[in-house]
Motif scaffolding. Structure first.
Motif, PDB file in Angstrom:
ATOM      1  N   SER A   3       1.626  23.433  -1.398  1.00  0.00           N
ATOM      2  CA  SER A   3       1.114  24.808  -1.310  1.00  0.00           C
ATOM      3  C   SER A   3       1.386  25.592  -2.579  1.00  0.00           C
ATOM      4  N   GLU A   4       2.523  25.312  -3.217  1.00  0.00           N
ATOM      5  CA  GLU A   4       2.898  26.025  -4.437  1.00  0.00           C
ATOM      6  C   GLU A   4       2.310  25.395  -5.693  1.00  0.00           C
ATOM      7  N   MET A   5       1.800  24.182  -5.597  1.00  0.00           N
ATOM      8  CA  MET A   5       1.316  23.461  -6.777  1.00  0.00           C
ATOM      9  C   MET A   5       0.077  24.127  -7.365  1.00  0.00           C
ATOM     10  N   SER A   6       0.043  24.287  -8.669  1.00  0.00           N
ATOM     11  CA  SER A   6      -1.077  24.964  -9.322  1.00  0.00           C
ATOM     12  C   SER A   6      -2.165  23.997  -9.782  1.00  0.00           C
ATOM     13  N   GLU A   7      -1.805  22.734 -10.020  1.00  0.00           N
ATOM     14  CA  GLU A   7      -2.800  21.776 -10.489  1.00  0.00           C
ATOM     15  C   GLU A   7      -3.535  21.126  -9.317  1.00  0.00           C
ATOM     16  N   THR A   8      -4.659  20.477  -9.604  1.00  0.00           N
ATOM     17  CA  THR A   8      -5.405  19.743  -8.582  1.00  0.00           C
ATOM     18  C   THR A   8      -5.536  18.284  -8.996  1.00  0.00           C
ATOM     19  N   ARG A   9      -5.465  17.389  -7.995  1.00  0.00           N
ATOM     20  CA  ARG A   9      -5.611  15.957  -8.212  1.00  0.00           C
ATOM     21  C   ARG A   9      -6.478  15.413  -7.078  1.00  0.00           C
ATOM     22  N   ASP A  10      -7.785  15.451  -7.274  1.00  0.00           N
ATOM     23  CA  ASP A  10      -8.684  15.083  -6.178  1.00  0.00           C
ATOM     24  C   ASP A  10      -8.808  13.572  -5.984  1.00  0.00           C
ATOM     25  N   ASP A  11      -7.910  12.796  -6.607  1.00  0.00           N
ATOM     26  CA  ASP A  11      -7.938  11.340  -6.455  1.00  0.00           C
ATOM     27  C   ASP A  11      -6.736  10.811  -5.685  1.00  0.00           C
ATOM     28  N   LEU A  12      -5.989  11.716  -5.036  1.00  0.00           N
ATOM     29  CA  LEU A  12      -4.745  11.288  -4.392  1.00  0.00           C
ATOM     30  C   LEU A  12      -4.741  11.487  -2.874  1.00  0.00           C
ATOM     31  N   LEU A  13      -5.887  11.809  -2.291  1.00  0.00           N
ATOM     32  CA  LEU A  13      -5.900  12.090  -0.854  1.00  0.00           C
ATOM     33  C   LEU A  13      -5.566  10.839  -0.034  1.00  0.00           C
ATOM     34  N   ASP A  14      -6.143   9.700  -0.396  1.00  0.00           N
ATOM     35  CA  ASP A  14      -5.866   8.468   0.348  1.00  0.00           C
ATOM     36  C   ASP A  14      -4.386   8.111   0.277  1.00  0.00           C
ATOM     37  N   GLU A  15      -3.789   8.258  -0.914  1.00  0.00           N
ATOM     38  CA  GLU A  15      -2.374   7.961  -1.067  1.00  0.00           C
ATOM     39  C   GLU A  15      -1.521   8.888  -0.190  1.00  0.00           C
ATOM     40  N   CYS A  16      -1.956  10.150  -0.111  1.00  0.00           N
ATOM     41  CA  CYS A  16      -1.248  11.113   0.733  1.00  0.00           C
ATOM     42  C   CYS A  16      -1.256  10.672   2.194  1.00  0.00           C
ATOM     43  N   PHE A  17      -2.406  10.201   2.669  1.00  0.00           N
ATOM     44  CA  PHE A  17      -2.518   9.773   4.061  1.00  0.00           C
ATOM     45  C   PHE A  17      -1.751   8.482   4.322  1.00  0.00           C
ATOM     46  N   VAL A  18      -1.641   7.631   3.309  1.00  0.00           N
ATOM     47  CA  VAL A  18      -0.876   6.385   3.471  1.00  0.00           C
ATOM     48  C   VAL A  18       0.613   6.697   3.616  1.00  0.00           C
ATOM     49  N   LEU A  19       1.127   7.581   2.748  1.00  0.00           N
ATOM     50  CA  LEU A  19       2.557   7.891   2.766  1.00  0.00           C
ATOM     51  C   LEU A  19       2.916   8.817   3.935  1.00  0.00           C
ATOM     52  N   PHE A  20       2.000   9.730   4.274  1.00  0.00           N
ATOM     53  CA  PHE A  20       2.243  10.676   5.364  1.00  0.00           C
ATOM     54  C   PHE A  20       1.100  10.580   6.375  1.00  0.00           C
ATOM     55  N   PRO A  21       1.090   9.559   7.203  1.00  0.00           N
ATOM     56  CA  PRO A  21      -0.018   9.377   8.146  1.00  0.00           C
ATOM     57  C   PRO A  21      -0.181  10.530   9.131  1.00  0.00           C
ATOM     58  N   ARG A  34       0.841  -1.211   0.000  1.00  0.00           N
ATOM     59  CA  ARG A  34       0.000   0.000   0.000  1.00  0.00           C
ATOM     60  C   ARG A  34       0.871   1.253   0.000  1.00  0.00           C
ATOM     61  N   LYS A  35       1.933   1.218   0.794  1.00  0.00           N
ATOM     62  CA  LYS A  35       2.805   2.393   0.875  1.00  0.00           C
ATOM     63  C   LYS A  35       3.550   2.617  -0.438  1.00  0.00           C
ATOM     64  N   LEU A  36       4.053   1.545  -1.004  1.00  0.00           N
ATOM     65  CA  LEU A  36       4.792   1.673  -2.262  1.00  0.00           C
ATOM     66  C   LEU A  36       3.871   2.104  -3.395  1.00  0.00           C
ATOM     67  N   SER A  37       2.641   1.605  -3.397  1.00  0.00           N
ATOM     68  CA  SER A  37       1.665   2.006  -4.406  1.00  0.00           C
ATOM     69  C   SER A  37       1.336   3.491  -4.287  1.00  0.00           C
ATOM     70  N   ALA A  38       1.144   3.936  -3.041  1.00  0.00           N
ATOM     71  CA  ALA A  38       0.858   5.358  -2.818  1.00  0.00           C
ATOM     72  C   ALA A  38       2.020   6.226  -3.281  1.00  0.00           C
ATOM     73  N   LYS A  39       3.223   5.747  -3.004  1.00  0.00           N
ATOM     74  CA  LYS A  39       4.408   6.506  -3.389  1.00  0.00           C
ATOM     75  C   LYS A  39       4.531   6.605  -4.904  1.00  0.00           C
ATOM     76  N   ARG A  40       4.216   5.517  -5.592  1.00  0.00           N
ATOM     77  CA  ARG A  40       4.290   5.519  -7.055  1.00  0.00           C
ATOM     78  C   ARG A  40       3.318   6.527  -7.659  1.00  0.00           C
ATOM     79  N   ARG A  41       2.085   6.555  -7.141  1.00  0.00           N
ATOM     80  CA  ARG A  41       1.076   7.457  -7.701  1.00  0.00           C
ATOM     81  C   ARG A  41       1.408   8.924  -7.417  1.00  0.00           C
ATOM     82  N   LEU A  42       1.805   9.215  -6.196  1.00  0.00           N
ATOM     83  CA  LEU A  42       2.119  10.597  -5.838  1.00  0.00           C
ATOM     84  C   LEU A  42       3.350  11.099  -6.585  1.00  0.00           C
ATOM     85  N   ALA A  43       4.300  10.226  -6.813  1.00  0.00           N
ATOM     86  CA  ALA A  43       5.543  10.635  -7.481  1.00  0.00           C
ATOM     87  C   ALA A  43       5.323  10.985  -8.946  1.00  0.00           C
ATOM     88  N   GLN A  44       4.165  10.624  -9.494  1.00  0.00           N
ATOM     89  CA  GLN A  44       3.869  10.987 -10.880  1.00  0.00           C
ATOM     90  C   GLN A  44       3.569  12.483 -11.030  1.00  0.00           C
TER      91      GLN A  44
END
Length: 378
Positions: free
Chosen positions: A80-98, A49-59
């Motif tokens: 904070s500086e990112m201009s784009e939005t990716r509303d499908d990555l919140l779960d991955e964010c919580f997995v990698l950074f609990p 799960r962690k490696l999968s989350a890392k792969r998606r976020l790193a894209q």
């Protein structure tokens, strides 16, 4: 023992080898091979799960480095500086950074100190439930910190599930401060924020808008003379304002006096006449009237310029304080404290654009100072 070594090796694969996208893909393929051999391993599933989350976020290019390094502070700054939005990555964010998931829970329970960490998560799909009391904290904090409301916070609140409630509470808090004239520029920005959240108009916002517009118009005459018609026009607008307006009256009175306009209906002129009558009635001695102001003037003349700036700021004579600050900055343009004061003075007189320019300079100078401290000395 064998199981322990397996988990340890997988952990090293995920945390050490995956320092680039290529290494990340190699780690992912190796993990898949191990899963085939041990499909029921809970440790493999968790690491997967962690490696999968890392792969998606790193894209996401903006986040790639912080994700590969698993650096939370860097991730928050990049997001904070990112201009784009990716509303499908919140779960991955919580997995990698609990810890971020914990911060979200703390914020929604009322811990506003977590706002900086969670404010940009709306870009990944987070729809916050803003806690009770946040609006009061926002108003009070913004009055002393003009950097608080940025585009991230605006969209963070616009994506909240209770934005209408927050907008109503912001207006209520601003209503409590409507007699504090020195805060009107900041209150207007807060009222604009409330309108951005629910789209509703309000009487206070309208009055503050007229106040700021009149202040801006009067400031345009800082180096020009008013005509009698212009003075009467501004006087009518001023009289129709349903807010405290002592500062505007003082500005208009000063412009009128400098332009040679005399109007017996103005309160300032009446006060001056009453003072003259009082002086005549009590027969003040001419020598004292000359000596005392002269002594005060000489004392004030030799004061350090920074003391003079504080003195005029205390009297709310912000235009004079601004001119003195600019002269002082001509000697040391890198004085962060003085530039911050100058930005606040601009904000007090409604010069928002000049205020933001000064705040940007302060931000850049602060970054330069920070880098200078970090870089090794020769």
């Amino acid at each position: 023992m064998r199981k322990f070594l397996l988990v340890l090796s997988l952990f090293l694969i995920v945390s050490v080898l995956a320092q680039s996208l290529e290494d990340l893909e190699k780690s992912w393929l190796e993990l898949l091979q191990r899963v085939v051999r041990e499909p029921d391993s809970d440790e493999l599933i968790e690491l997967g799960r962690k490696l999968s989350a890392k792969r998606r976020l790193a894209q996401v290019e903006t986040l790639k480095d912080s994700v590969l390094e698993e650096n939370l502070d860097k991730f928050v700054a990049n997001l904070s500086e990112m201009s784009e939005t990716r509303d499908d990555l919140l779960d991955e964010c919580f997995v990698l950074f609990p810890r971020l998931k914990t911060d979200v829970a703390s914020f929604e329970r009322g811990d506003n100190s977590k706002l900086n960490n969670v404010c940009a998560l709306w870009k990944l799909g987070y729809k916050p439930v803003v806690p009770q009391g946040f609006a009061a904290w926002l108003v009070q904090t913004f009055l002393s910190d003009p950097f608080l409301i940025d585009w991230n916070l605006v969209f963070f609140l616009k994506n909240s599930s209770n934005k209408d409630v927050i907008a109503k509470q912001i207006r209520q808090e601003c209503e409590k401060l409507k007699d504090k004239e020195e805060d009107y520029p900041a209150l207007y920005r807060l009222m604009v924020l409330a309108k951005q959240l629910d789209g509703a108009d309000s009487q206070l916002e309208s009055e503050l808008s007229r106040y700021i517009e009149l202040m801006t118009s009067l400031e345009r005459y800082s180096s020009e003379r008013l005509s009698k018609e212009e003075f009467e026009k501004f006087s009518r607008i001023l009289n129709n304002l349903n807010l405290k307006k002592d500062n505007l009256k003082a500005i208009l009175s000063h412009l009128a006096e400098r332009s040679g306009i005399r109007d017996s209906s103005t309160k300032e002129l009446e006060n001056r006449k009453n003072l003259q009558k009082l002086m005549t009635r009590w027969g003040f001695r001419i020598d004292l009237m000359v000596l005392v102001p002269s002594a005060l003037f000489l004392t004030f003349f030799f004061l350090p310029r920074r003391w003079k700036i504080s003195f005029f700021a205390f009297l709310k004579a912000y235009k004079i304080a601004i001119k003195l600050s600019q002269k002082e900055l001509s000697k040391d343009p890198t004085d962060i404290h003085l530039r911050t004061q100058l930005a606040m003075f601009y904000e007090r007189i409604g010069e928002s654009e000049k205020a933001f320019q000064e705040y940007k300079i302060v931000r850049d100078l602060s970054r330069m100072v920070k880098k200078d401290r970090i870089l090794p000395r020769a």
